[in-house]
Design an enzyme around this catalytic site. Structure first.
Site, mmCIF file in Angstrom:
data_model
loop_
_atom_site.group_PDB
_atom_site.id
_atom_site.type_symbol
_atom_site.label_atom_id
_atom_site.label_comp_id
_atom_site.label_asym_id
_atom_site.label_seq_id
_atom_site.Cartn_x
_atom_site.Cartn_y
_atom_site.Cartn_z
ATOM 1 N N ARG A 7 0.839 -1.215 0.000
ATOM 2 C CA ARG A 7 0.000 0.000 0.000
ATOM 3 C C ARG A 7 0.869 1.260 0.000
ATOM 4 N NH1 ARG A 7 -0.695 4.708 2.815
ATOM 5 N NH2 ARG A 7 -0.330 3.571 4.779
ATOM 6 N N HIS A 28 6.611 4.547 12.561
ATOM 7 C CA HIS A 28 6.652 4.516 11.095
ATOM 8 C C HIS A 28 7.672 5.564 10.650
ATOM 9 C CE1 HIS A 28 4.377 4.000 7.135
ATOM 10 N NE2 HIS A 28 5.227 4.989 6.883
ATOM 11 N N HIS A 33 10.607 7.238 8.059
ATOM 12 C CA HIS A 33 11.178 7.397 6.724
ATOM 13 C C HIS A 33 12.665 7.702 6.882
ATOM 14 C CE1 HIS A 33 7.368 8.035 4.116
ATOM 15 N NE2 HIS A 33 7.076 7.351 5.195
ATOM 16 N N CYS A 80 5.368 9.708 0.329
ATOM 17 C CA CYS A 80 4.054 10.289 0.601
ATOM 18 C C CYS A 80 3.700 11.201 -0.564
ATOM 19 C CB CYS A 80 4.053 11.073 1.911
ATOM 20 S SG CYS A 80 2.464 11.879 2.252
ATOM 21 N N ASN A 125 10.348 4.639 2.791
ATOM 22 C CA ASN A 125 10.135 4.075 4.113
ATOM 23 C C ASN A 125 11.370 3.302 4.579
ATOM 24 O OD1 ASN A 125 7.138 4.530 4.618
ATOM 25 N ND2 ASN A 125 7.053 3.506 2.638
#
Length: 317
Positions: free
Chosen positions: A24, A217, A219, A250, A259
């Protein structure tokens, strides 16, 4: 080397759950549409590698994220492995309706810690976005779904700059209070550092939300993703988001790069003696295959290193 030497460190969890976001979050920013057959095969290969939580797609309007316009078809084609969770992202009640129609059992919502990003990403202010999420979470939990909340821009915002820790805690707790089971703290533009991570998790704990309800999460824009992850683990977090091959970004924040690569994370955790249940060789092979499908090298350092290794013709002199 095909695996690191294991030297356990004190103060770390015995096991970490990797929340795989490659299908995703990893693919959503790709400019060339990836065939649904490739996406379905990716999900299957990730499960075969031992990942037990794989965020597969999003029920966002195709106008905003064309790459995920095939969400329903992907869910029909996917092979589901017992014991593996397959959450999907939903932006609003219409997205929830689509998820319910397809028998999805776990969803995620995507909030913002800042006003500006909320308006750019959700077309409404921070307060209005939480109001939008309230019926989504209520209906989903009533239907027996598990709901996760993402909170973006927790460490910095390209328009607003540094984001106060207390602002992140206040907004995150509002999302949890809606009924979300877990809150994923996102460093959307990758500007966080280990001390900042420790302070934020500590501030949540002081406000009554322990690390057991938090995920992270990160980056890797400034090369801090692994260091930040280690800081989060030392603070008690046991759920880490990562993307196979390090793909993703993003679409609403141009300064957001890839990521944290799942392979890089697994290599570090393996060396620390922290169990993940993931077969690194299988995962690297999957990301190398995906890189071929996307037509470019994988950003993951571990994928690059292990893919380029060759057996020596003879012993070194």
């Amino acid at each position: 080397m095909r695996a690191p030497m294991e030297i356990p460190a004190e103060g770390l969890p015995d096991r970490v759950t990797i929340y795989e976001v490659g299908p995703r979050d990893g693919l959503q920013n790709e400019s060339v549409i990836v065939p649904v057959e490739t996406k379905a095969r990716l999900v299957s290969r990730l499960a075969a590698a031992g990942l037990t939580t794989i965020e597969t797609t999003s029920f966002v309007h195709p106008k905003w994220v064309p790459q995920l316009a095939d969400a329903e078809e992907l869910l029909e084609r996917m092979e589901r492995v017992p014991g593996v969770r397959y959450p999907v992202l939903v932006p609003n009640e219409r997205g929830l309706d689509r998820a319910l129609e397809r028998g999805v059992t776990e969803i995620a919502i995507f909030g913002s810690a800042t006003e500006t990003f909320a308006r750019r990403n959700l077309n409404r202010g921070l307060d209005a976005s939480i109001e939008m999420f309230a019926p989504v979470v209520a209906r989903a939990t009533a239907a027996g779904m598990r709901v996760r909340a993402y909170l973006s821009m927790c460490f910095g915002d390209p328009w607003e700059g540094p984001v106060p820790v207390e602002q992140v805690v206040r907004t995150g707790r509002r999302l949890l209070d809606l009924g979300c089971a877990e809150l994923s703290l996102g460093d959307t533009i990758g500007v966080g550092t280990p001390g900042h991570v420790t302070a934020l998790i500590g501030a949540f704990a002081a406000a009554g939300t322990g690390p057991g309800r938090l995920a992270v999460h990160f980056h890797d824009t400034y090369g801090q993703a692994l260091a930040n992850t280690l800081a989060a683990l030392r603070a008690g977090v046991t759920v880490v988001d990562a993307s196979a091959g390090g793909i993703g970004g993003c679409p609403y924040a141009r300064s957001a790069t890839g990521n944290l690569a799942t392979e890089d994370l697994v290599w570090m955790l393996t060396g620390l003696g922290v169990r993940t249940g993931v077969d690194l060789e299988s995962l690297v092979a999957t990301s190398a295959w995906l890189a071929g499908e996307l037509g470019r090298p994988s950003p993951s350092r571990v994928v690059q290193a292990m893919s380029s290794e060759q057996e020596p013709d003879h012993a070194p002199a």
